[in-house]
Design a protein around this motif. Sequence first.
Motif, PDB file in Angstrom:
ATOM      1  N   VAL A 168       0.832  -1.201   0.000  1.00 24.86           N
ATOM      2  CA  VAL A 168       0.000   0.000   0.000  1.00 24.86           C
ATOM      3  C   VAL A 168       0.870   1.255   0.000  1.00 24.86           C
ATOM      4  O   VAL A 168       0.615   2.219  -0.742  1.00 24.86           O
ATOM      5  N   GLN A 169       1.916   1.255   0.818  1.00 25.78           N
ATOM      6  CA  GLN A 169       2.832   2.391   0.841  1.00 25.78           C
ATOM      7  C   GLN A 169       3.549   2.548  -0.497  1.00 25.78           C
ATOM      8  O   GLN A 169       3.761   3.672  -0.966  1.00 25.78           O
ATOM      9  N   ALA A 170       3.892   1.424  -1.135  1.00 27.93           N
ATOM     10  CA  ALA A 170       4.550   1.490  -2.436  1.00 27.93           C
ATOM     11  C   ALA A 170       3.610   2.053  -3.501  1.00 27.93           C
ATOM     12  O   ALA A 170       4.034   2.836  -4.364  1.00 27.93           O
ATOM     13  N   ILE A 171       2.341   1.665  -3.451  1.00 28.28           N
ATOM     14  CA  ILE A 171       1.375   2.204  -4.407  1.00 28.28           C
ATOM     15  C   ILE A 171       1.212   3.708  -4.205  1.00 28.28           C
ATOM     16  O   ILE A 171       1.169   4.482  -5.167  1.00 28.28           O
ATOM     17  N   THR A 172       1.125   4.117  -2.950  1.00 28.48           N
ATOM     18  CA  THR A 172       0.975   5.545  -2.660  1.00 28.48           C
ATOM     19  C   THR A 172       2.175   6.338  -3.176  1.00 28.48           C
ATOM     20  O   THR A 172       2.012   7.442  -3.709  1.00 28.48           O
ATOM     21  N   ALA A 173       3.364   5.768  -3.030  1.00 28.35           N
ATOM     22  CA  ALA A 173       4.591   6.436  -3.476  1.00 28.35           C
ATOM     23  C   ALA A 173       4.898   6.178  -4.941  1.00 28.35           C
ATOM     24  O   ALA A 173       5.955   6.604  -5.428  1.00 28.35           O
ATOM     25  N   ARG A 174       4.017   5.446  -5.669  1.00 26.09           N
ATOM     26  CA  ARG A 174       4.234   5.068  -7.069  1.00 26.09           C
ATOM     27  C   ARG A 174       5.562   4.322  -7.238  1.00 26.09           C
ATOM     28  O   ARG A 174       6.280   4.515  -8.220  1.00 26.09           O
ATOM     29  N   ASP A 175       5.850   3.482  -6.264  1.00 30.23           N
ATOM     30  CA  ASP A 175       7.048   2.642  -6.328  1.00 30.23           C
ATOM     31  C   ASP A 175       6.673   1.355  -7.068  1.00 30.23           C
ATOM     32  O   ASP A 175       6.409   0.310  -6.473  1.00 30.23           O
ATOM     33  N   LEU A 176       6.668   1.433  -8.397  1.00 31.71           N
ATOM     34  CA  LEU A 176       6.154   0.333  -9.203  1.00 31.71           C
ATOM     35  C   LEU A 176       7.038  -0.903  -9.137  1.00 31.71           C
ATOM     36  O   LEU A 176       6.557  -2.019  -9.347  1.00 31.71           O
ATOM     37  N   ALA A 177       8.304  -0.750  -8.854  1.00 33.24           N
ATOM     38  CA  ALA A 177       9.196  -1.913  -8.780  1.00 33.24           C
ATOM     39  C   ALA A 177       8.752  -2.854  -7.658  1.00 33.24           C
ATOM     40  O   ALA A 177       8.730  -4.079  -7.833  1.00 33.24           O
ATOM     41  N   VAL A 178       8.372  -2.283  -6.511  1.00 34.14           N
ATOM     42  CA  VAL A 178       7.901  -3.112  -5.392  1.00 34.14           C
ATOM     43  C   VAL A 178       6.559  -3.746  -5.730  1.00 34.14           C
ATOM     44  O   VAL A 178       6.328  -4.931  -5.447  1.00 34.14           O
ATOM     45  N   VAL A 179       5.666  -2.978  -6.350  1.00 35.92           N
ATOM     46  CA  VAL A 179       4.356  -3.513  -6.719  1.00 35.92           C
ATOM     47  C   VAL A 179       4.516  -4.648  -7.728  1.00 35.92           C
ATOM     48  O   VAL A 179       3.883  -5.709  -7.602  1.00 35.92           O
TER      49      VAL A 179
END
Length: 312
Positions: free
Chosen positions: A266-277
């Motif tokens: 969820v934090q990765a999505i909020t930060a647009r950290d697509l690599a983690v997603v």
Amino acid sequence: MRGAARRLGHVVVTVFGATLLVWGLLPLTPGDPARRYLNQERVIAPTEAQLAAARAELGLDRPLHEQYLAWLGGVLRGDLGTSTRWDRPVTEVIATHLPATVRLAVATVALALVAAVVLALVGAAFAGRWPDKATGAVALGGVAVPAFLVGLVLIEVVVVEWGFGRVITDGSWSAVWMPAATLAWLPAAMWSRLLRSGLLSALRSGYALTAASRGASRARVLVVHGLPNAAVPVLTAVALTFGWMLGGAVIVEGVFAWPGIGLVVVQAITARDLAVVQGFALVATLMWVGVSLLTGALAAAVDSRLREGTAW
């Protein structure tokens, strides 16, 4: 042999399709990936030259098929990229938090299975009588009451009033049972009704009537003859629930401060950290495929018709 080859083919197609969908998160995401990358590097207003250099660095100036093959090659080498939010390899981020979610999922499935089997056996043994109605009421409550509300009640009663357990959990086995009990409420209710229906159908079958005519007690007919034959649909439901759990029960993880992968994603999505997603989506898919294969093997071990391929 032919059935095993067919299932293996399904796995290969599923994994290949998953890699395409997961990789497609990057080019299909609205906005310019190069601009997002530079913004995360604190370049607020990048020039065209900076954008072109970022696209070349990220490989975004190459054709899509080359980008996909380069990404897939990195995945096969265990390289899922680098998290822009945590500035760490994605594999390290996932490896840090995924075990806690897997631990929570395993404990939830175990508790839900035990509760479902007990409720289903009681309901089937006393079909139409007050114990059956009582188990039905419990199952209805499990479907109707939200999991986060169960968690808040458990914290208020068990932790605050009785002094057992902890509000802030550390992801260990010793702390897993309260959040697992919270999450097990819903699947236990659904599985118990599904299993009860299968048990009642099994009791009306020819083999159950034959066993009863030979002097077998109702309890023996239920447990020895009915339960294995009614378990196959429940095993499929268990696999689906486990896949849902791997996705991270975010609300319950938040209620118990559980250090799982759900809140991280969820934090990765909020930060647009697509690599983690992307990395998590791929790992979760692979794990779900593995659980599905294991479930199929268990179902075949329980039901000989599946081994013979007549009901696969």
